[in-house]
Enzyme design. Structure first.
Site, PDB file in Angstrom:
ATOM      1  N   LEU A   1       0.809  -1.225   0.000  1.00 43.44           N
ATOM      2  CA  LEU A   1       0.000   0.000   0.000  1.00 43.44           C
ATOM      3  C   LEU A   1       0.842   1.276   0.000  1.00 43.44           C
ATOM      4  CD1 LEU A   1      -1.642  -1.985   2.465  1.00 43.44           C
ATOM      5  CD2 LEU A   1      -3.351  -0.396   1.610  1.00 43.44           C
TER       6      LEU A   1
ATOM      7  N   GLU B   1      -8.569   5.669  -9.966  1.00 45.46           N
ATOM      8  CA  GLU B   1      -8.171   6.845 -10.765  1.00 45.46           C
ATOM      9  C   GLU B   1      -7.399   6.459 -12.015  1.00 45.46           C
ATOM     10  OE1 GLU B   1      -6.789  10.311  -8.840  1.00 45.46           O
ATOM     11  OE2 GLU B   1      -8.124  10.071  -7.133  1.00 45.46           O
TER      12      GLU B   1
ATOM     13  N   LYS C   1       0.311   5.541 -10.513  1.00 42.32           N
ATOM     14  CA  LYS C   1      -0.343   4.311 -10.057  1.00 42.32           C
ATOM     15  C   LYS C   1      -0.592   3.377 -11.261  1.00 42.32           C
ATOM     16  CE  LYS C   1      -1.605   3.283  -6.420  1.00 42.32           C
ATOM     17  NZ  LYS C   1      -0.948   2.619  -5.265  1.00 42.32           N
TER      18      LYS C   1
ATOM     19  N   ASN D   1     -11.813   6.338  -0.302  1.00 47.47           N
ATOM     20  CA  ASN D   1     -12.064   5.861   1.067  1.00 47.47           C
ATOM     21  C   ASN D   1     -12.313   7.033   2.003  1.00 47.47           C
ATOM     22  OD1 ASN D   1     -10.137   2.853   1.653  1.00 47.47           O
ATOM     23  ND2 ASN D   1     -11.006   3.558  -0.270  1.00 47.47           N
TER      24      ASN D   1
ATOM     25  N   TYR E   1     -13.462  22.979  -4.933  1.00 41.63           N
ATOM     26  CA  TYR E   1     -12.807  23.207  -6.228  1.00 41.63           C
ATOM     27  C   TYR E   1     -13.852  23.381  -7.334  1.00 41.63           C
ATOM     28  CZ  TYR E   1      -8.550  21.232  -4.017  1.00 41.63           C
ATOM     29  OH  TYR E   1      -7.481  20.960  -3.205  1.00 41.63           O
TER      30      TYR E   1
ATOM     31  N   ARG F   1     -17.524  11.695  -6.640  1.00 39.16           N
ATOM     32  CA  ARG F   1     -16.668  10.634  -6.126  1.00 39.16           C
ATOM     33  C   ARG F   1     -17.550   9.558  -5.500  1.00 39.16           C
ATOM     34  NH1 ARG F   1     -13.919  12.941  -9.083  1.00 39.16           N
ATOM     35  NH2 ARG F   1     -11.794  13.743  -8.851  1.00 39.16           N
TER      36      ARG F   1
ATOM     37  N   ARG G   1      -8.941  22.231  -9.580  1.00 38.91           N
ATOM     38  CA  ARG G   1      -7.721  21.420  -9.706  1.00 38.91           C
ATOM     39  C   ARG G   1      -7.459  21.211 -11.201  1.00 38.91           C
ATOM     40  NH1 ARG G   1      -8.260  15.594  -6.905  1.00 38.91           N
ATOM     41  NH2 ARG G   1      -7.445  16.629  -5.063  1.00 38.91           N
TER      42      ARG G   1
END
Ligand code: NAD
Ligand code: DAU
Length: 350
Positions: free
Chosen positions: A82, A133, A160, A186, A213, A220, A287
């Site tokens: 992680l 993502e 990632k 999360n 933003y 989400r 963003r």
């Protein structure tokens, strides 16, 4: 006794995974490897640090010599990886930190596992924890499935995605027994207050502006962190080698609706008049490259491995708010010093 290495265990999700494994599996010895960056905090694991089946190791996954000798000394049976740089806004300002830890660090771990297991992969598992993502962004309709093509937009998600590709390349090329999961946002206790929910809770409490933003229209898909930890447990033990699983709670929220919900919960908890906290909402510059919508289809995980979320969102959010209000010292420790500089430089530009 099985020896399981968990990387990033002093961070938000990692600490919940370490706690679950240490308590649930007395027959496993859990080694928690963490560099303790700004996001890692041993206070997160005070309740289990004295357990006989737990060892903390301070170390950096990008330190190849150290990682190789750690794997040579302790022949781990499994790895749950992680450790990462995890905050999108930071990745926009310091992309190389994300390449170093998320890409290079992951490959160093994969390589160390391959070299220490020497082709004897019986019972071994390298489990990589990733994010939704990597799939990029959705329009108003549809969900990310395990078949959705990768299309990352931020330096964080690109790093990632690169690490996910390396994990699968080690499976295809060397037969390394890998598993992977891609989870949605999360929330819960011990979440660093640079992220939306804990940042808003902290600012509402301190009567500071609530920086939303853009227009707050981004969506989400929120999952309680302990449900993610349970999913990791199930996938680690029952998931198929060489496969990936999407993890999410079918729980989509527009940012602005979520912030209003938090304001209502906090008004009640703090004894404020209804609508008082919402007056703090401030729209700020968006963003760059901001993904519009994430939504996970977790059908595979549910159908094949029987996992499902345990909590309704409102209940989980209330538990989370209660934890932050009861743990002011934890918040004070992590928001002092370096965090103050980060906060000022990040939000004064907006
Ligand atoms: P976090 O930032 O809270 O914790 C990351 C941990 O990794 C910290 O303890 C930090 O000290 C450690 N770390 C960072 N660089 C390191 C290095 N070079 N060597 C060793 N340790 C290092 O992150 P999180 O939110 O708990 O996320 C954990 C993992 O789950 C990440 O891989 C992230 O991409 C993934 N993920 C997070 C979410 C989310 O909503 N937070 C969702 C899906 C997936
Ligand atoms: O989807 C999983 C990902 O979720 C994880 O891989 C990441 O590690 C994790 O940080 C998270 O990424 P997000 O960018 O979605 O989370 P964040 O909390 O930073 O932002 C959530 C939404 O809220 C996003 O649309 C941006 C917005 N936001 C965020 C902050 C910090 C604001 O409007 N204001 C803010 O101050």
């Amino acid at each position: 006794m099985k020896k399981i290495l968990i990387t990033g265990g002093a961070g938000f999700i990692g600490s919940h995974v370490v706690r679950l494994f240490v308590n649930k599996y007395p027959g496993y010895h859990i080694y928690n490897l963490d560099a303790l960056t700004y996001a890692g905090n041993l206070e997160n694991l005070k309740d289990i640090e004295a357990k006989p089946n737990y060892t903390f190791i301070k170390g950096d996954i990008t330190d190849e010599a150290f990682i190789n000798s750690l794997f040579a000394e302790t022949n781990f049976d499994g790895v749950i990886h992680l450790a990462a740089e995890s905050h999108v806004d930071r990745s926009i300002h310091s992309p190389l930190d994300f390449v170093r830890t998320n890409v290079l660090g992951t490959v160093i771990l994969l390589n160390a596992a391959k070299n220490s297991w020497k082709g004897n992969y019986d019972g071994k598992i390298f489990y990589h924890v990733s994010t939704d993502e990597v799939y990029g962004t959705l329009g108003d309709e549809g969900f990310f499935t395990e078949e959705t093509a990768y299309d990352p937009h931020s330096p964080y998600s690109a790093s990632k995605a690169a690490s996910d590709h390396f994990v699968m390349a080690y499976y295809d090329t060397y037969g390394l027994p890998v598993k992977m999961s891609n989870c949605s946002n999360n929330y819960g206790s011990h979440h660093f207050p640079e992220k939306l929910i804990p940042l808003m809770i902290n600012n509402i409490k301190n009567n500071k502006p609530l920086p939303v933003y853009g227009k707050g229209e981004n969506v989400r898909d929120w999952l309680y962190v302990e449900d993610h930890a349970r999913a990791i447990d199930v996938i680690f033990h029952k998931g198929k080698i060489g496969e990936s699983y999407n993890v999410g709670g079918f729980n989509e929220w527009k940012n602005i609706d979520l912030v209003h919900l938090l304001c209502r919960i906090m008004d009640k908890k703090l004894g404020r008049a209804e609508g008082e906290s919402a007056k703090l909402i401030t729209y700020v510059t968006d963003r760059p490259g901001h993904d519009l919508r994430y939504a996970i289809d977790a059908t595979k995980l549910n159908k094949e491995l029987g996992w499902q979320p345990s909590l309704q969102f409102e209940e989980g959010l209330e538990k989370t708010v209660d934890w932050y209000l009861a743990n002011e010292e934890w918040v004070k420790h992590v928001t002092s010093g370096d965090y103050q500089h980060y906060y000022e430089s990040m939000y004064e530009r907006r």
